[in-house]
Scaffold this motif. Structure first.
Motif, PDB file in Angstrom:
ATOM      1  N   VAL A 100     -42.878  18.437 -12.084  1.00 25.65           N
ATOM      2  CA  VAL A 100     -43.822  18.039 -13.168  1.00 25.65           C
ATOM      3  C   VAL A 100     -45.264  17.776 -12.446  1.00 25.65           C
ATOM      4  CG1 VAL A 100     -44.674  16.064 -14.646  1.00 25.65           C
ATOM      5  CG2 VAL A 100     -42.111  16.649 -14.386  1.00 25.65           C
ATOM      6  N   THR A 101     -46.223  18.274 -13.116  1.00 24.53           N
ATOM      7  CA  THR A 101     -47.649  18.464 -12.545  1.00 24.53           C
ATOM      8  C   THR A 101     -48.240  17.534 -13.494  1.00 24.53           C
ATOM      9  OG1 THR A 101     -47.566  20.528 -11.686  1.00 24.53           O
ATOM     10  CG2 THR A 101     -49.728  19.597 -12.369  1.00 24.53           C
ATOM     11  N   TRP A 109     -47.954  12.053  -5.308  1.00 25.02           N
ATOM     12  CA  TRP A 109     -47.358  13.395  -5.883  1.00 25.02           C
ATOM     13  C   TRP A 109     -45.696  13.363  -5.945  1.00 25.02           C
ATOM     14  CZ3 TRP A 109     -48.909  17.460  -8.504  1.00 25.02           C
ATOM     15  CH2 TRP A 109     -48.311  18.571  -8.607  1.00 25.02           C
ATOM     16  N   GLY A 110     -45.217  13.718  -6.928  1.00 24.79           N
ATOM     17  CA  GLY A 110     -43.707  13.978  -7.262  1.00 24.79           C
ATOM     18  C   GLY A 110     -43.156  12.622  -7.581  1.00 24.79           C
ATOM     19  N   THR A 111     -43.754  11.676  -7.915  1.00 25.45           N
ATOM     20  CA  THR A 111     -43.515  10.180  -8.364  1.00 25.45           C
ATOM     21  C   THR A 111     -44.085   9.706  -9.733  1.00 25.45           C
ATOM     22  OG1 THR A 111     -45.032   8.931  -7.410  1.00 25.45           O
ATOM     23  CG2 THR A 111     -43.155   9.474  -5.927  1.00 25.45           C
ATOM     24  N   PRO A 112     -43.344   9.061 -10.489  1.00 18.28           N
ATOM     25  CA  PRO A 112     -44.050   8.574 -11.620  1.00 18.28           C
ATOM     26  C   PRO A 112     -45.331   7.940 -11.533  1.00 18.28           C
ATOM     27  CG  PRO A 112     -41.636   8.001 -11.619  1.00 18.28           C
ATOM     28  CD  PRO A 112     -41.993   8.516 -10.088  1.00 18.28           C
ATOM     29  N   ALA A 113     -45.706   7.372 -10.151  1.00 16.36           N
ATOM     30  CA  ALA A 113     -46.894   6.559 -10.130  1.00 16.36           C
ATOM     31  C   ALA A 113     -48.011   7.639 -10.252  1.00 16.36           C
ATOM     32  CB  ALA A 113     -46.791   6.108  -8.872  1.00 16.36           C
ATOM     33  N   TYR A 114     -47.721   8.933  -9.783  1.00 16.84           N
ATOM     34  CA  TYR A 114     -48.774   9.801  -9.752  1.00 16.84           C
ATOM     35  C   TYR A 114     -49.316  10.047 -11.180  1.00 16.84           C
ATOM     36  CZ  TYR A 114     -51.491  14.237  -8.821  1.00 16.84           C
ATOM     37  OH  TYR A 114     -52.423  15.179  -8.536  1.00 16.84           O
ATOM     38  N   LEU A 115     -48.641   9.908 -12.313  1.00 14.47           N
ATOM     39  CA  LEU A 115     -48.775  10.341 -13.742  1.00 14.47           C
ATOM     40  C   LEU A 115     -49.480   9.162 -14.349  1.00 14.47           C
ATOM     41  CD1 LEU A 115     -45.473  11.912 -14.374  1.00 14.47           C
ATOM     42  CD2 LEU A 115     -47.467  13.145 -13.606  1.00 14.47           C
ATOM     43  N   THR A 116     -49.878   8.454 -13.941  1.00 17.34           N
ATOM     44  CA  THR A 116     -50.899   6.988 -14.675  1.00 17.34           C
ATOM     45  C   THR A 116     -51.638   6.275 -13.521  1.00 17.34           C
ATOM     46  OG1 THR A 116     -48.870   5.226 -14.304  1.00 17.34           O
ATOM     47  CG2 THR A 116     -48.710   6.774 -16.256  1.00 17.34           C
ATOM     48  N   GLY A 117     -52.694   5.971 -14.253  1.00 20.60           N
ATOM     49  CA  GLY A 117     -53.587   5.190 -13.439  1.00 20.60           C
ATOM     50  C   GLY A 117     -54.551   5.917 -12.418  1.00 20.60           C
ATOM     51  N   SER A 118     -54.608   7.102 -12.550  1.00 21.32           N
ATOM     52  CA  SER A 118     -55.195   7.997 -11.637  1.00 21.32           C
ATOM     53  C   SER A 118     -56.613   7.750 -11.420  1.00 21.32           C
ATOM     54  CB  SER A 118     -54.922   9.460 -11.822  1.00 21.32           C
ATOM     55  OG  SER A 118     -55.558  10.182 -11.083  1.00 21.32           O
ATOM     56  N   PRO A 119     -57.275   7.873 -10.272  1.00 20.49           N
ATOM     57  CA  PRO A 119     -58.637   7.759 -10.187  1.00 20.49           C
ATOM     58  C   PRO A 119     -59.337   8.879 -10.691  1.00 20.49           C
ATOM     59  CG  PRO A 119     -57.804   7.340  -8.151  1.00 20.49           C
ATOM     60  CD  PRO A 119     -56.677   7.892  -9.109  1.00 20.49           C
ATOM     61  N   TYR A 120     -60.596   8.630 -11.011  1.00 17.50           N
ATOM     62  CA  TYR A 120     -61.490  10.024 -11.660  1.00 17.50           C
ATOM     63  C   TYR A 120     -63.055   9.763 -11.597  1.00 17.50           C
ATOM     64  CZ  TYR A 120     -62.362   6.160 -14.874  1.00 17.50           C
ATOM     65  OH  TYR A 120     -62.808   4.621 -15.491  1.00 17.50           O
ATOM     66  N   VAL A 151     -60.502  17.668  -6.630  1.00 16.90           N
ATOM     67  CA  VAL A 151     -59.964  16.361  -6.360  1.00 16.90           C
ATOM     68  C   VAL A 151     -58.443  16.300  -6.250  1.00 16.90           C
ATOM     69  CG1 VAL A 151     -61.704  15.099  -8.025  1.00 16.90           C
ATOM     70  CG2 VAL A 151     -59.500  16.083  -9.047  1.00 16.90           C
ATOM     71  N   ASP A 152     -57.948  15.187  -5.665  1.00 16.77           N
ATOM     72  CA  ASP A 152     -56.535  15.030  -5.317  1.00 16.77           C
ATOM     73  C   ASP A 152     -55.889  14.138  -6.199  1.00 16.77           C
ATOM     74  OD1 ASP A 152     -57.755  12.629  -4.490  1.00 16.77           O
ATOM     75  OD2 ASP A 152     -57.143  12.589  -2.591  1.00 16.77           O
ATOM     76  N   THR A 153     -56.347  14.135  -7.272  1.00 18.38           N
ATOM     77  CA  THR A 153     -55.987  13.090  -8.594  1.00 18.38           C
ATOM     78  C   THR A 153     -55.294  14.029  -9.668  1.00 18.38           C
ATOM     79  OG1 THR A 153     -57.864  13.366  -9.715  1.00 18.38           O
ATOM     80  CG2 THR A 153     -57.834  11.618  -7.889  1.00 18.38           C
ATOM     81  N   LEU A 154     -54.715  13.378 -10.643  1.00 15.87           N
ATOM     82  CA  LEU A 154     -53.993  13.804 -11.759  1.00 15.87           C
ATOM     83  C   LEU A 154     -54.954  14.645 -12.788  1.00 15.87           C
ATOM     84  CD1 LEU A 154     -51.439  13.769 -13.834  1.00 15.87           C
ATOM     85  CD2 LEU A 154     -52.493  12.096 -14.775  1.00 15.87           C
ATOM     86  N   ASN A 155     -56.172  14.059 -12.731  1.00 12.19           N
ATOM     87  CA  ASN A 155     -57.353  14.635 -13.583  1.00 12.19           C
ATOM     88  C   ASN A 155     -58.689  14.178 -13.148  1.00 12.19           C
ATOM     89  OD1 ASN A 155     -59.097  15.080 -16.054  1.00 12.19           O
ATOM     90  ND2 ASN A 155     -57.019  15.800 -16.851  1.00 12.19           N
ATOM     91  N   ILE A 156     -59.606  15.047 -12.981  1.00 11.46           N
ATOM     92  CA  ILE A 156     -61.125  14.873 -12.766  1.00 11.46           C
ATOM     93  C   ILE A 156     -61.884  13.900 -13.819  1.00 11.46           C
ATOM     94  CG2 ILE A 156     -62.275  16.724 -13.754  1.00 11.46           C
ATOM     95  CD1 ILE A 156     -63.757  17.023 -10.990  1.00 11.46           C
TER      96      ILE A 156
END
Length: 218
Positions: free
Chosen positions: A16-17, A123-134, A153-158
């Motif tokens: 999951v990305t 990365w690869g955990t549920p934590a990656y998918l919410t609350g990401s820095p931007y 960026v090393d985040t879910l979304n810029i």
């Protein structure tokens, strides 16, 4: 001797990305057993098949991703993607990165600017998918005015995923500046002096595509 740092997440079947997007599916088109039987010479080969959405793993956004008249991944200038001098901005554990956090913008001219938040550790955990820095809109403006070659960026979304205006994507891509999301290992890079290569396959008509991003250390 130069050495290289891997900045990309590997692509694996079912990973999951981004929440809600289809997972990549890897399969075999022609197996070694099939090809060996066809050749009948003791030689065999494997041909794999992959089905994925373009936003899988570590990927690059071209202007066409947000702007219909912008360059697609095949039309991007290679000068922005290969052997580009880079600057790393350290913003580890910051909830967002604004203009002030970027520091002196004079160092960004013609450079790939990579923002280290440390989020890739999830990365690869549920934590990656919410609350990401931007990044914030004013940070995007600084990067545009500073003529950055690329921003990563090393985040879910810029962008802040709760903001439907997506000012960072819209602004950077509108200025012709490619974006790379889901980077990793940025802590292994010096603040300056390394060089980035992040090349997508030159697929026409696509605004996003996975990349193998690597940094070359002097």
């Amino acid at each position: 001797m130069s050495r290289f740092v891997e900045l990309s997440h590997g692509i694996r079947d079912g990973m999951v990305t981004y929440p809600g997007m289809p997972e990549p599916r890897l399969s075999t088109y022609k197996s070694r057993a099939q090809s060996g039987a066809e050749l009948g010479t003791g030689v065999s080969f494997d041909i794999a098949r992959i089905e994925l959405v373009a936003n899988t793993g570590t990927y690059l956004d071209a202007p066409y991703h947000y702007h219909a008249d912008g360059a697609d991944v095949a039309a991007l200038p290679v000068e922005r993607l290969a052997d580009v001098p880079l600057v790393v901005v350290r913003a580890v554990d910051a909830p967002h990165v604004d203009a002030a956090a970027l520091g002196d913008p004079g160092r960004f001219w013609g450079h790939a600017v990579l923002i280290e938040t440390g989020w890739s550790r999830h990365w690869g955990t549920p934590a990656y998918l919410t609350g990401s820095p931007y990044l914030t809109a004013d940070a995007a403006r600084v990067l545009i005015d500073a003529n950055a070659a690329l921003v990563g960026v090393d985040t879910l979304n810029i962008d802040d995923v709760t903001d439907p205006h997506r000012p960072v994507h819209d602004g950077l891509l509108g200025a012709g500046i490619p974006i790379v999301e889901h980077l990793t290992n940025l802590a292994a890079l010096p603040d300056t002096g390394a060089r980035l290569t992040a090349l997508p396959a030159p697929v026409h008509g696509m605004g996003t595509f996975p990349v193998r991003a690597v940094a070359r250390l002097a």
